[in-house]
Motif scaffolding. Structure first.
Motif, PDB file in Angstrom:
ATOM      1  N   SER A  79      53.369  34.172  37.605  1.00  0.00           N
ATOM      2  CA  SER A  79      53.404  35.473  36.923  1.00  0.00           C
ATOM      3  C   SER A  79      52.181  36.333  37.218  1.00  0.00           C
ATOM      4  CB  SER A  79      53.523  35.269  35.411  1.00  0.00           C
ATOM      5  OG  SER A  79      52.396  34.547  34.918  1.00  0.00           O
ATOM      6  N   ALA A  80      51.121  35.730  37.761  1.00  0.00           N
ATOM      7  CA  ALA A  80      49.889  36.477  38.027  1.00  0.00           C
ATOM      8  C   ALA A  80      49.908  37.174  39.383  1.00  0.00           C
ATOM      9  CB  ALA A  80      48.686  35.536  37.954  1.00  0.00           C
ATOM     10  N   VAL A  81      50.855  36.829  40.235  1.00  0.00           N
ATOM     11  CA  VAL A  81      50.858  37.314  41.613  1.00  0.00           C
ATOM     12  C   VAL A  81      51.640  38.615  41.742  1.00  0.00           C
ATOM     13  CG1 VAL A  81      51.437  36.750  44.008  1.00  0.00           C
ATOM     14  CG2 VAL A  81      50.669  34.947  42.452  1.00  0.00           C
ATOM     15  N   VAL A  82      51.025  39.605  42.388  1.00  0.00           N
ATOM     16  CA  VAL A  82      51.725  40.838  42.749  1.00  0.00           C
ATOM     17  C   VAL A  82      51.642  40.989  44.270  1.00  0.00           C
ATOM     18  CG1 VAL A  82      51.381  42.081  40.587  1.00  0.00           C
ATOM     19  CG2 VAL A  82      49.605  42.182  42.338  1.00  0.00           C
ATOM     20  N   TRP A  83      52.638  41.650  44.838  1.00  0.00           N
ATOM     21  CA  TRP A  83      52.697  41.802  46.293  1.00  0.00           C
ATOM     22  C   TRP A  83      52.473  43.266  46.662  1.00  0.00           C
ATOM     23  CZ3 TRP A  83      53.465  37.751  49.753  1.00  0.00           C
ATOM     24  CH2 TRP A  83      53.747  36.516  49.161  1.00  0.00           C
ATOM     25  N   HIS A  84      51.626  43.461  47.641  1.00  0.00           N
ATOM     26  CA  HIS A  84      51.386  44.813  48.150  1.00  0.00           C
ATOM     27  C   HIS A  84      51.039  44.714  49.635  1.00  0.00           C
ATOM     28  CE1 HIS A  84      49.975  48.880  48.649  1.00  0.00           C
ATOM     29  NE2 HIS A  84      48.796  48.446  49.067  1.00  0.00           N
ATOM     30  N   GLY A  85      51.688  45.538  50.439  1.00  0.00           N
ATOM     31  CA  GLY A  85      51.432  45.510  51.881  1.00  0.00           C
ATOM     32  C   GLY A  85      51.815  44.198  52.517  1.00  0.00           C
ATOM     33  N   GLY A  86      52.790  43.498  51.919  1.00  0.00           N
ATOM     34  CA  GLY A  86      53.222  42.215  52.462  1.00  0.00           C
ATOM     35  C   GLY A  86      52.277  41.070  52.170  1.00  0.00           C
ATOM     36  N   LYS A  87      51.273  41.281  51.310  1.00  0.00           N
ATOM     37  CA  LYS A  87      50.298  40.243  50.993  1.00  0.00           C
ATOM     38  C   LYS A  87      50.266  39.988  49.487  1.00  0.00           C
ATOM     39  CE  LYS A  87      47.224  41.349  54.888  1.00  0.00           C
ATOM     40  NZ  LYS A  87      45.855  41.733  55.295  1.00  0.00           N
ATOM     41  N   PRO A  88      49.942  38.760  49.075  1.00  0.00           N
ATOM     42  CA  PRO A  88      49.855  38.439  47.652  1.00  0.00           C
ATOM     43  C   PRO A  88      48.459  38.735  47.092  1.00  0.00           C
ATOM     44  CG  PRO A  88      49.642  36.440  48.952  1.00  0.00           C
ATOM     45  CD  PRO A  88      49.831  37.560  49.931  1.00  0.00           C
ATOM     46  N   TRP A  89      48.422  39.239  45.827  1.00  0.00           N
ATOM     47  CA  TRP A  89      47.163  39.591  45.170  1.00  0.00           C
ATOM     48  C   TRP A  89      47.211  39.148  43.712  1.00  0.00           C
ATOM     49  CZ3 TRP A  89      43.727  42.497  48.312  1.00  0.00           C
ATOM     50  CH2 TRP A  89      44.288  43.056  49.469  1.00  0.00           C
ATOM     51  N   VAL A  90      46.030  39.002  43.130  1.00  0.00           N
ATOM     52  CA  VAL A  90      45.912  38.807  41.683  1.00  0.00           C
ATOM     53  C   VAL A  90      44.813  39.743  41.176  1.00  0.00           C
ATOM     54  CG1 VAL A  90      46.676  36.401  41.675  1.00  0.00           C
ATOM     55  CG2 VAL A  90      44.231  36.922  41.913  1.00  0.00           C
ATOM     56  N   TYR A  91      44.891  40.074  39.880  1.00  0.00           N
ATOM     57  CA  TYR A  91      43.833  40.872  39.257  1.00  0.00           C
ATOM     58  C   TYR A  91      42.922  39.941  38.452  1.00  0.00           C
ATOM     59  CZ  TYR A  91      45.576  45.460  40.558  1.00  0.00           C
ATOM     60  OH  TYR A  91      45.942  46.576  41.267  1.00  0.00           O
ATOM     61  N   VAL A  92      41.633  40.007  38.763  1.00  0.00           N
ATOM     62  CA  VAL A  92      40.642  39.190  38.070  1.00  0.00           C
ATOM     63  C   VAL A  92      39.900  40.082  37.085  1.00  0.00           C
ATOM     64  CG1 VAL A  92      38.599  37.746  38.322  1.00  0.00           C
ATOM     65  CG2 VAL A  92      40.395  37.674  40.068  1.00  0.00           C
ATOM     66  N   LYS A 135      36.894  41.204  34.921  1.00  0.00           N
ATOM     67  CA  LYS A 135      35.438  41.108  34.942  1.00  0.00           C
ATOM     68  C   LYS A 135      34.872  41.530  33.587  1.00  0.00           C
ATOM     69  CE  LYS A 135      35.492  40.133  39.394  1.00  0.00           C
ATOM     70  NZ  LYS A 135      35.056  38.834  39.950  1.00  0.00           N
ATOM     71  N   GLN A 136      33.587  41.773  33.545  1.00  0.00           N
ATOM     72  CA  GLN A 136      32.944  42.216  32.311  1.00  0.00           C
ATOM     73  C   GLN A 136      33.350  43.651  31.977  1.00  0.00           C
ATOM     74  OE1 GLN A 136      28.761  41.681  32.985  1.00  0.00           O
ATOM     75  NE2 GLN A 136      28.842  39.457  32.698  1.00  0.00           N
ATOM     76  N   ASN A 137      33.220  44.006  30.692  1.00  0.00           N
ATOM     77  CA  ASN A 137      33.464  45.368  30.211  1.00  0.00           C
ATOM     78  C   ASN A 137      34.890  45.849  30.500  1.00  0.00           C
ATOM     79  OD1 ASN A 137      30.716  45.510  29.409  1.00  0.00           O
ATOM     80  ND2 ASN A 137      30.139  46.126  31.493  1.00  0.00           N
ATOM     81  N   ASN A 138      35.855  44.922  30.373  1.00  0.00           N
ATOM     82  CA  ASN A 138      37.274  45.267  30.535  1.00  0.00           C
ATOM     83  C   ASN A 138      37.564  45.894  31.900  1.00  0.00           C
ATOM     84  OD1 ASN A 138      38.203  44.392  27.948  1.00  0.00           O
ATOM     85  ND2 ASN A 138      37.230  46.194  27.039  1.00  0.00           N
ATOM     86  N   GLN A 139      36.926  45.374  32.936  1.00  0.00           N
ATOM     87  CA  GLN A 139      37.168  45.838  34.295  1.00  0.00           C
ATOM     88  C   GLN A 139      38.034  44.829  35.038  1.00  0.00           C
ATOM     89  OE1 GLN A 139      33.261  46.381  35.963  1.00  0.00           O
ATOM     90  NE2 GLN A 139      32.990  48.398  35.010  1.00  0.00           N
ATOM     91  N   PHE A 140      38.962  45.348  35.881  1.00  0.00           N
ATOM     92  CA  PHE A 140      39.883  44.494  36.623  1.00  0.00           C
ATOM     93  C   PHE A 140      39.765  44.810  38.107  1.00  0.00           C
ATOM     94  CE2 PHE A 140      41.553  45.120  32.402  1.00  0.00           C
ATOM     95  CZ  PHE A 140      41.977  43.858  32.015  1.00  0.00           C
ATOM     96  N   VAL A 141      39.649  43.732  38.921  1.00  0.00           N
ATOM     97  CA  VAL A 141      39.508  43.878  40.368  1.00  0.00           C
ATOM     98  C   VAL A 141      40.616  43.091  41.048  1.00  0.00           C
ATOM     99  CG1 VAL A 141      38.028  43.450  42.373  1.00  0.00           C
ATOM    100  CG2 VAL A 141      37.013  44.186  40.212  1.00  0.00           C
ATOM    101  N   ARG A 142      41.253  43.722  42.025  1.00  0.00           N
ATOM    102  CA  ARG A 142      42.343  43.062  42.764  1.00  0.00           C
ATOM    103  C   ARG A 142      41.760  42.217  43.896  1.00  0.00           C
ATOM    104  NH1 ARG A 142      45.442  45.404  46.964  1.00  0.00           N
ATOM    105  NH2 ARG A 142      44.470  47.408  46.449  1.00  0.00           N
ATOM    106  N   GLN A 143      42.195  40.939  43.986  1.00  0.00           N
ATOM    107  CA  GLN A 143      41.704  40.023  45.016  1.00  0.00           C
ATOM    108  C   GLN A 143      42.875  39.351  45.728  1.00  0.00           C
ATOM    109  OE1 GLN A 143      37.812  38.512  42.408  1.00  0.00           O
ATOM    110  NE2 GLN A 143      38.692  37.179  43.972  1.00  0.00           N
ATOM    111  N   PRO A 144      42.752  39.150  47.049  1.00  0.00           N
ATOM    112  CA  PRO A 144      43.831  38.475  47.797  1.00  0.00           C
ATOM    113  C   PRO A 144      43.820  36.978  47.543  1.00  0.00           C
ATOM    114  CG  PRO A 144      41.993  38.932  49.253  1.00  0.00           C
ATOM    115  CD  PRO A 144      41.633  39.552  47.919  1.00  0.00           C
ATOM    116  N   ILE A 145      44.980  36.362  47.635  1.00  0.00           N
ATOM    117  CA  ILE A 145      45.086  34.913  47.520  1.00  0.00           C
ATOM    118  C   ILE A 145      45.958  34.386  48.644  1.00  0.00           C
ATOM    119  CG2 ILE A 145      44.843  34.979  44.999  1.00  0.00           C
ATOM    120  CD1 ILE A 145      47.906  34.331  44.913  1.00  0.00           C
ATOM    121  N   SER A 146      46.031  33.081  48.764  1.00  0.00           N
ATOM    122  CA  SER A 146      46.891  32.435  49.752  1.00  0.00           C
ATOM    123  C   SER A 146      48.128  31.871  49.057  1.00  0.00           C
ATOM    124  CB  SER A 146      46.126  31.305  50.451  1.00  0.00           C
ATOM    125  OG  SER A 146      47.006  30.495  51.197  1.00  0.00           O
ATOM    126  N   THR A 147      49.271  32.041  49.712  1.00  0.00           N
ATOM    127  CA  THR A 147      50.507  31.453  49.190  1.00  0.00           C
ATOM    128  C   THR A 147      51.022  30.378  50.154  1.00  0.00           C
ATOM    129  OG1 THR A 147      51.745  33.295  50.196  1.00  0.00           O
ATOM    130  CG2 THR A 147      51.199  33.482  47.858  1.00  0.00           C
TER     131      THR A 147
END
Length: 354
Positions: A285-298, A300-312
């Protein structure tokens, strides 16, 4: 006189009314555009910023709660099991063509070596007769010597062609497959490649998979789920990258059966190592796809979210096994698609402003 004044006043009123509606008609589009811009500025607060080229989505705790965005920390996870990936059946037509060329050169070489023996005997006979009171002329001896030299040059040229062909094959296909061309003792799974009983399969294994060694095997099957799997035996590292560009590639030999050149196949490699591989488990449920690649949002502090690539590369029942995300990272498990939409709404807005 009164009628004329009344008529003039009526015409003036008509002209004023006409001008009013003309202004309303032509000013309508500009007014609506202005109202739309004002509404967008009011309704779309800027929730995305950039730092070092990385987009950061910022949402208050209240907005997260109202949007149903939740996150959880990923825990350490040890994995030991099968690796699922893909491969493709490779054509060996160029290998067969090279084999034909090499056999033709070998035939030429045998003929040249056979002629060499006869020419050497002829030269010795000429020299003997020449030494015996010049029974043959010096020029005849020289002609015999020239024939020997020419034949020796031909042998060297053929040898060079064979060497060049063997080197090119080894460069293109690897050391393990070059004996198919140059000859020598071959394992059964290799010799059956030329008889079409087996096919050559190129497999892309992820970085987390064990590198295969001689004697290893995998199970492969066509993408048709109803097809049964067959055992493929490891040959060597492949010299070409897979079209997916993921992981390292290797050659395997598999029974032809239902496999045909150009087919994509499913691959299952059993982890032969006795050691577990350590990483984290990413929920599906954490994985989103964009540009044919899988990503998750991590988060961070102060309610900030950063998109990072992962391996499937490694899929398991609960999600995806990964080594790209650190244990303890807080990953968005619900609402990642909303964050992706918010991030790219900001990017599209910036492009329009440019």
């Amino acid at each position: 006189m009164n009628k004329r004044i009344t008529l003039i006043i009526g015409l003036q009123a008509l002209i004023i009314i006409t001008l009013f509606w003309v202004l309303v008609f032509y000013g309508k589009d500009e007014y609506e555009a202005y109202q739309s811009e004002q509404e967008e500025e009011i309704e779309s607060p800027n929730r995305v910023s950039e730092k070092d080229g990385i987009s950061i989505v910022m949402l208050s705790a209240e907005t997260q709660r109202n949007s149903g965005i939740t996150s959880s920390k990923v825990q350490k996870f040890s994995y030991q099991g099968s690796v699922k990936t893909f491969g493709s059946v490779v054509s060996i037509d160029k290998l067969i063509e090279a084999k034909t060329q090499y056999v033709a050169l070998a035939t030429e070489m045998n003929i040249a070596k056979s002629s060499s023996q006869q020419l050497q005997l002829q030269l010795q006979r000429m020299k003997t007769l020449n030494d015996d009171d010049k029974n043959v002329s010096d020029s005849a001896v020289q002609e015999a010597q020239a024939l020997v030299n020419a034949n020796q040059a031909k042998i060297q040229a053929i040898q060079q062609q064979q060497f060049n062909l063997a080197s090119a094959i080894e460069l293109q296909w690897g050391e393990a497959l070059s004996p198919l061309i140059t000859g020598g003792q071959l394992a059964p799974h290799l010799s059956r490649l030329f008889t079409r009983q087996n096919v050559l399969v190129q497999v892309s294994l992820p970085a987390t998979a064990n590198a295969p060694v001689i004697g290893n095997s995998i199970q492969i099957s066509s993408l048709n789920e109803r097809a049964s799997s067959v055992k493929a035996i490891y040959i060597s590292p492949a010299t070409n990258a897979d079209m997916s560009g993921i992981g390292k590639t290797y050659y395997y030999s598999a029974p032809a059966e239902s496999l045909r050149v150009g087919m994509r196949v499913n691959v299952v490699q059993t982890n032969s190592s006795q050691h577990d591989v350590h990483g984290v488990l990413i929920p599906s449920s954490a994985v989103v796809w964009h540009g044919g690649k899988p990503w998750v949002y991590v988060k961070k502090q102060n309610n900030q979210f950063v998109r990072q690539p992962i391996s499937t590369d490694t899929e398991i029942e609960e999600g995806w096994f990964n080594q790209e995300i650190s244990a303890g990272s807080e990953v968005v498990t619900n609402g990642a698609q909303l964050l992706l939409s918010e991030e790219f709404k900001y990017l599209i807005k910036n492009e329009n402003e440019d």
